[in-house]
Design a protein around this motif. Structure first.
Motif, PDB file in Angstrom:
ATOM      1  N   MET A   1       0.846  -1.164   0.000  1.00 57.23           N
ATOM      2  CA  MET A   1       0.000   0.000   0.000  1.00 57.23           C
ATOM      3  C   MET A   1       0.895   1.232   0.000  1.00 57.23           C
TER       4      MET A   1
ATOM      5  N   GLU B   1      -4.766   6.164   0.212  1.00 57.70           N
ATOM      6  CA  GLU B   1      -4.091   4.873   0.142  1.00 57.70           C
ATOM      7  C   GLU B   1      -4.247   4.283  -1.255  1.00 57.70           C
TER       8      GLU B   1
ATOM      9  N   THR C   1      -3.688   1.280  -3.330  1.00 64.60           N
ATOM     10  CA  THR C   1      -3.419  -0.147  -3.320  1.00 64.60           C
ATOM     11  C   THR C   1      -3.556  -0.662  -4.751  1.00 64.60           C
TER      12      THR C   1
ATOM     13  N   ASN D   1      -7.170  -0.326  -5.635  1.00 61.68           N
ATOM     14  CA  ASN D   1      -7.555   1.037  -5.989  1.00 61.68           C
ATOM     15  C   ASN D   1      -7.016   1.432  -7.363  1.00 61.68           C
TER      16      ASN D   1
ATOM     17  N   ASP E   1     -10.525  -6.089  -8.806  1.00 54.23           N
ATOM     18  CA  ASP E   1     -10.241  -5.138  -7.725  1.00 54.23           C
ATOM     19  C   ASP E   1     -10.935  -5.564  -6.434  1.00 54.23           C
TER      20      ASP E   1
ATOM     21  N   ALA F   1      -8.882  -6.725  -3.147  1.00 54.96           N
ATOM     22  CA  ALA F   1      -9.100  -5.948  -1.916  1.00 54.96           C
ATOM     23  C   ALA F   1      -9.452  -6.865  -0.748  1.00 54.96           C
TER      24      ALA F   1
ATOM     25  N   PHE G   1      -6.336  -9.738  -0.096  1.00 53.87           N
ATOM     26  CA  PHE G   1      -5.071  -9.229   0.417  1.00 53.87           C
ATOM     27  C   PHE G   1      -5.271  -8.072   1.401  1.00 53.87           C
ATOM     28  N   ASP G   2      -6.451  -7.999   1.972  1.00 51.06           N
ATOM     29  CA  ASP G   2      -6.767  -6.994   2.987  1.00 51.06           C
ATOM     30  C   ASP G   2      -6.399  -5.582   2.524  1.00 51.06           C
ATOM     31  N   GLN G   3      -6.866  -5.231   1.326  1.00 48.97           N
ATOM     32  CA  GLN G   3      -6.595  -3.916   0.758  1.00 48.97           C
ATOM     33  C   GLN G   3      -7.862  -3.059   0.721  1.00 48.97           C
TER      34      GLN G   3
ATOM     35  N   THR H   1      -9.906  -0.105   1.594  1.00 53.04           N
ATOM     36  CA  THR H   1      -9.549   1.225   2.081  1.00 53.04           C
ATOM     37  C   THR H   1     -10.766   2.146   2.001  1.00 53.04           C
TER      38      THR H   1
END
Length: 186
Positions: free
Chosen positions: A1, A9, A11, A14, A56, A60, A63-65, A67
């Protein structure tokens, strides 16, 4: 990130969402600029856009992205995509006018309501499975008309039904959360 522009953020998820938004002018150019295979190129661009939407969200979550930016940008990208693509399809006579009226009204109501709620409370309503299903079927509907896959075109009716249900759900949940629950910042 990566942190950029202050606290934003960026990522991979994003970035994919931003790519989806950036593909829209290219879709429009190739869709309307009349030359050999221009619809095919527009269809390929739209299909790539649909794939970025699929990936996306997966990236997200996986991979714990997830935001704050992504929670705003992803639905905004969906709304812009559907408004632009379905308007283009209606202008060139690919879809019935009533379909675009329904989609435009639904997408604009949800977009404006979401923007208002975020502005007032910095909170958003999470997408429901019905809304996700509607989004998926709206992509299928657009692809079916662009690629001339008539066997998939009945998906439009299911998409409209699910979109209507999810739109009503957003309105009810937004009303309950932000007006009945008095969670709005004064």
């Amino acid at each position: 990130m990566i942190k950029c522009w202050g606290e934003i953020e960026m990522t991979v998820a994003n970035c994919l969402t931003l790519i989806r938004i950036l593909l829209l002018p290219f879709f429009l150019f190739f869709f309307f600029y009349d030359f050999s295979n221009h619809y095919l190129i527009a269809a390929i661009i739209f299909t790539l856009s649909a794939l970025t939407d699929l990936f996306d969200g997966y990236i997200a979550r996986k991979f714990d992205q997830i935001t704050s930016l992504g929670k705003i940008l992803d639905p905004l990208a969906d709304k812009l995509t559907f408004i632009i693509v379905f308007t283009a399809l209606a202008i060139d006579g690919f879809i019935p006018f009533i379909l675009i009226v329904f989609i435009l009204v639904r997408e604009l109501v949800v977009l404006c309501g979401s923007m208002y709620m975020y502005y007032r409370s910095k909170d958003i309503i999470s997408p429901s499975n019905t809304g996700k299903g509607a989004t998926f079927l709206l992509y299928i509907t657009a692809v079916s008309y662009i690629w001339d896959l008539s066997f998939l075109q009945p998906a439009a009716f299911i998409a409209i039904g699910l979109a209507l249900l999810s739109g009503v759900r957003y309105c009810i949940e937004g009303y309950n959360k932000y007006f009945v629950g008095h969670n709005i910042k004064k």
